[in-house]
Design a protein around this motif. Sequence first.
Motif, short mmCIF file in Angstrom:
data_model
loop_
_atom_site.label_atom_id
_atom_site.label_comp_id
_atom_site.label_asym_id
_atom_site.label_seq_id
_atom_site.Cartn_x
_atom_site.Cartn_y
_atom_site.Cartn_z
N ASP A 3 0.79 -1.11 -0.02
CA ASP A 3 0.16 -0.26 -0.53
C ASP A 3 0.61 0.50 0.02
O ASP A 3 1.82 0.88 0.17
N GLN A 4 0.24 2.86 -0.38
CA GLN A 4 0.85 3.93 -0.13
C GLN A 4 1.61 4.24 0.99
O GLN A 4 1.72 5.53 1.06
N GLN A 11 -2.34 11.90 6.70
CA GLN A 11 -3.46 12.22 6.00
C GLN A 11 -4.15 11.78 4.86
O GLN A 11 -4.80 11.64 4.24
N ALA A 12 -2.28 12.22 3.72
CA ALA A 12 -2.65 11.90 2.57
C ALA A 12 -3.39 10.46 2.54
O ALA A 12 -4.24 10.41 1.24
N GLN A 13 -2.19 9.36 2.56
CA GLN A 13 -3.06 8.19 3.14
C GLN A 13 -4.12 8.07 2.77
O GLN A 13 -4.59 6.78 1.88
N SER A 14 -4.59 8.46 3.75
CA SER A 14 -6.11 7.73 4.07
C SER A 14 -7.11 7.81 3.14
O SER A 14 -8.04 7.50 3.04
N THR A 15 -6.73 9.56 2.15
CA THR A 15 -7.57 9.45 1.29
C THR A 15 -7.24 9.20 -0.16
O THR A 15 -8.12 8.12 -0.98
N LEU A 16 -6.32 8.48 -0.22
CA LEU A 16 -5.43 8.16 -1.98
C LEU A 16 -5.43 6.50 -1.09
O LEU A 16 -5.88 5.94 -2.46
N THR A 17 -5.85 6.21 -0.33
CA THR A 17 -6.52 4.56 -0.25
C THR A 17 -7.54 4.21 0.06
O THR A 17 -8.10 2.96 -0.49
N LYS A 101 -1.07 2.76 -8.42
CA LYS A 101 -2.38 2.65 -8.56
C LYS A 101 -3.53 3.71 -8.67
O LYS A 101 -4.32 3.50 -8.92
N GLU A 102 -3.08 4.88 -8.96
CA GLU A 102 -3.46 6.30 -8.99
C GLU A 102 -4.29 6.55 -10.79
O GLU A 102 -5.15 6.54 -10.89
N LEU A 103 -3.50 5.42 -11.10
CA LEU A 103 -3.92 5.86 -12.36
C LEU A 103 -5.04 4.73 -12.79
O LEU A 103 -6.33 5.25 -13.72
N VAL A 104 -5.73 4.13 -12.14
CA VAL A 104 -7.10 2.71 -12.24
C VAL A 104 -8.01 3.45 -11.56
O VAL A 104 -9.44 3.68 -11.90
N GLN A 134 -7.21 -3.72 -11.06
CA GLN A 134 -7.21 -4.02 -13.17
C GLN A 134 -5.57 -2.91 -13.20
O GLN A 134 -5.72 -2.67 -14.18
N LEU A 135 -4.66 -3.51 -12.06
CA LEU A 135 -3.21 -2.77 -12.57
C LEU A 135 -2.62 -4.12 -12.49
O LEU A 135 -2.28 -4.67 -11.46
#
Length: 242
Positions: A3-4, A11-17, A101-104, A134-135
């Motif tokens: 994971d990221q 804070q950013a991790q909770s958003t991006l996951t 993974k953000e590309l998905v 999907q990646l």
Amino acid sequence: MDDQSSYVLPQAQSTLTSPPTTPVPLTSPLRDWAEYYSWRGLDVDSPVAQLLSYPLSVYYILTTCLKQDNSKYFESLLRKDTLRILLLGVEKEVELLPVFKELVNLLPWVSIHIDMVGKSISKKCRRKILEDGQLSIALFRGDYHSWDGQEAGIIIGLNAGIAAYRCWQPTLEKILKQNTPSYFTDYCEYFVDITDQTLKGANSGEVTQKRLNPFRAPFRITSEDNYLPWFSNAVIFSVTPR
């Protein structure tokens, strides 16, 4: 694929996951960091853009550069079940696999396969394949001109430094013989101009479609050689035959 959490602040991790609440329409793709941060609900002072510049540059090349340069090819590419992307000259990207993974999230209607090719890839990772929903990402240690993998829909080299490395010459020769769209980024416009001079001097190609990348990394890179403004993925350009 890990994971990221190792790559971003909590804070950013909770958003991006978490998946985004609304998809980005393909007819109006994100145009800059302000739109991306708003879409993802990130604080404007979050430094996560420094890492996300890699997948967001790929996204911008696909949804804006390619769409503007060859709209019919762009449309046919995204109608396929799997979008195949070839990343060349890979170095830091291998250490940042989770951020791709953000590309998905940005392109949720298609499966994405990325072939990462580079001489700096560890021998332990040679031909390793990583999958996450999907990646999927495949790693190949070596140069593109010695790679025998499946043909990609688009070829991209991030922070390529074409003029600085001789190994790019046979790779570019192979690329220019194909009809596959190819895009590159570099740290500043001066390096792109040197690349253009080098290619023309070798009578092997020329730089076209030079653009400032709105998803360049925000932190300036300092150099002992000069005071030019360097930024990761600062400028996007294409290389075409002369």
